[in-house]
Design a protein around this motif. Sequence first.
Motif, PDB file in Angstrom:
ATOM      1  N   PHE A 170       3.793 -12.099   8.839  1.00  0.00           N
ATOM      2  CA  PHE A 170       3.215 -10.884   8.256  1.00  0.00           C
ATOM      3  C   PHE A 170       4.240 -10.143   7.400  1.00  0.00           C
ATOM      4  CE2 PHE A 170       2.660  -6.202   9.144  1.00  0.00           C
ATOM      5  CZ  PHE A 170       1.640  -5.990   8.227  1.00  0.00           C
ATOM      6  N   ILE A 171       5.466 -10.022   7.900  1.00  0.00           N
ATOM      7  CA  ILE A 171       6.549  -9.367   7.164  1.00  0.00           C
ATOM      8  C   ILE A 171       6.792 -10.086   5.840  1.00  0.00           C
ATOM      9  CG2 ILE A 171       9.055  -8.968   7.133  1.00  0.00           C
ATOM     10  CD1 ILE A 171       7.862  -7.022   8.972  1.00  0.00           C
ATOM     11  N   THR A 179       3.911  -9.615   3.349  1.00  0.00           N
ATOM     12  CA  THR A 179       3.851  -8.237   2.851  1.00  0.00           C
ATOM     13  C   THR A 179       4.883  -8.005   1.758  1.00  0.00           C
ATOM     14  OG1 THR A 179       3.053  -7.400   4.996  1.00  0.00           O
ATOM     15  CG2 THR A 179       4.071  -5.805   3.505  1.00  0.00           C
ATOM     16  N   ASN A 181       6.658  -0.967   1.360  1.00  0.00           N
ATOM     17  CA  ASN A 181       6.672  -2.092   2.301  1.00  0.00           C
ATOM     18  C   ASN A 181       6.601  -1.622   3.746  1.00  0.00           C
ATOM     19  OD1 ASN A 181       6.704  -4.343   0.608  1.00  0.00           O
ATOM     20  ND2 ASN A 181       8.937  -4.350   0.412  1.00  0.00           N
ATOM     21  N   ILE A 182       7.454  -0.658   4.101  1.00  0.00           N
ATOM     22  CA  ILE A 182       7.509  -0.251   5.507  1.00  0.00           C
ATOM     23  C   ILE A 182       6.258   0.526   5.908  1.00  0.00           C
ATOM     24  CG2 ILE A 182       8.727   1.962   5.228  1.00  0.00           C
ATOM     25  CD1 ILE A 182       9.312  -0.742   7.939  1.00  0.00           C
ATOM     26  N   TYR A 201       3.257  -0.131   4.827  1.00  0.00           N
ATOM     27  CA  TYR A 201       2.226  -1.151   5.063  1.00  0.00           C
ATOM     28  C   TYR A 201       2.499  -1.906   6.364  1.00  0.00           C
ATOM     29  CZ  TYR A 201      -1.366  -4.566   4.074  1.00  0.00           C
ATOM     30  OH  TYR A 201      -2.504  -5.340   4.161  1.00  0.00           O
ATOM     31  N   ILE A 202       3.780  -2.202   6.622  1.00  0.00           N
ATOM     32  CA  ILE A 202       4.142  -2.938   7.833  1.00  0.00           C
ATOM     33  C   ILE A 202       3.856  -2.104   9.085  1.00  0.00           C
ATOM     34  CG2 ILE A 202       6.106  -3.841   9.161  1.00  0.00           C
ATOM     35  CD1 ILE A 202       7.289  -4.681   6.383  1.00  0.00           C
ATOM     36  N   ASP A 235      -1.053  -4.540  11.795  1.00  0.00           N
ATOM     37  CA  ASP A 235       0.126  -3.774  11.425  1.00  0.00           C
ATOM     38  C   ASP A 235       0.831  -3.347  12.704  1.00  0.00           C
ATOM     39  OD1 ASP A 235      -0.892  -1.090  12.298  1.00  0.00           O
ATOM     40  OD2 ASP A 235      -2.308  -1.393  10.662  1.00  0.00           O
ATOM     41  N   GLU A 287      14.238  -9.342   3.633  1.00  0.00           N
ATOM     42  CA  GLU A 287      13.770  -8.508   2.535  1.00  0.00           C
ATOM     43  C   GLU A 287      14.805  -8.418   1.416  1.00  0.00           C
ATOM     44  OE1 GLU A 287      11.660  -4.212   1.566  1.00  0.00           O
ATOM     45  OE2 GLU A 287      12.117  -4.739   3.637  1.00  0.00           O
TER      46      GLU A 287
END
Length: 496
Positions: free
Chosen positions: A140-141, A144, A180-181, A183-184, A266, A451
């Motif tokens: 998932f990470i 994303t 990003n964070i 959404y995560i 999430d 990332e």
Amino acid sequence: MYMFGIGEILLAVFLFLAIHYWSLNRNTPITKWPVLGMLPGLLYNMSNIHDYLNLVLKQNGGTFIFEGPWLTNMNILCTSDPMNVQHITSTKFENYGKGNDFSEIFEILGDGIFRSDSHIWKYNRTLLHSIFKKESFQVFIHKTIEKKLFSGLLVFLDHACKKGMQVDLQDIFQRLTFDNICYIVLGFDPNCLSIELPEIACERAFTHAEDTLFSRHVKPRFWWKLQKWFQVGEEKQFIKNQKIIDEMLYSEIKSKREMQGERKFDLLNIIMTEAGNGENPIDYEFLRDTSINLLAAGRDTISSGLTWFFWLVATHPFVEAKILEEIKENLPSREHSWKDLGAKGLSKLIYLHGALCEALRLYPPVPLEHKSALKSDVLPSGHRVKPNTMIVYSLYSVGRVEEIWGEDCLKFKPERWISKKGGIIHVPSYKFIAFNAGPRSCLGKDISFIEMKMVAIAILLNYHIQVVEDHPIIPSLSVVLHMKHGLKVNVKKRSI
């Protein structure tokens, strides 16, 4: 005839003594003044605080006691001695917590993982560790980040190239990592990074709040608390920023609580599923505290690391060339996109990993950490520690200790991380301390590297980054090591 009053005479005597005292001590890195202690020197060197602290530590064998003004309770033991760091973070871990000073300064973090101690901290860490190690979460990470790079970062940089725009890479990275964070953790994308570069209130609130948190470290406690009580100065703005952040968090938490049917994948939904149950769902405050800690970690540390990395690479063409060569060698074919590297491909980029470690060594995103002793203790350096003593260890200075890194410790040299066999050299966490050390080592270390590598590959393979001539590179006064004036660059499309 004019007669001097008693006030003028006392002022003249005070100025004479002050100038005389300064002249006697002007060649020492830190001076202890009557009544004011060492505070004047600290304030005078505030614009260059990390290098100043590094100089003082170096000239005092790696450890010294900062003595603040009388009656302010600002005495602090400062250290960059790796043996002291290991003692505090690992050997005697149970004796060193965040303490009351940290809790008061960082009250905005609530009882989240960064601010909590003992059983609350252990519960937070165990819960998050169990989630982070799941393969489904790691996939998932990766997806994303990949999606945001294509839909946000590369679209913006293409636009900047066509328009010939100067770009502040620091601002871009803060927007990227915040999207990003969010959404995560929360399952929604605030779209901070788009061609228009919109002003997103919550994202800006994080930045401004950090500045206030730093100033609380150098102000006497009674003073910033007084400002907070009367809601004046930067404490007034801090209250507004916290309100903006809280409104966003509680709104997202409420919508998830009310959601019917299948929930989005999430972090917050995973926590609500794993830590709660139907009869006693997790309370709002716990979810809010967990969220704000994760948002702060996922946005600021990674954006800071990327900013300093790209500045170092842009000013070291040889390093840039070697990173590009390594990326191209590991692409499945010349026609394939960088995304085809996948997770396994990222692990093969040894030189890139070394370059990122080197940037984090020289410019750790969190330059200072502080602890408080529960009981009396003696550090390996011989310094005695009383209960409730505030201890600050400088991650910035640990990365500049010659005994660890050699006489060329100030040089950006990715090769120092690579063994003769071509692998990454392991350095103990109390020496390479960008991700902290001991039981409180950063849970998101692997995610951070993933990332940063993905962003580095996407940019370097497609664009040439050139720092604007004479642009000042100065660390900002914040709890996170940002650049005061951002990182202004020109971006040119690279022909592969």
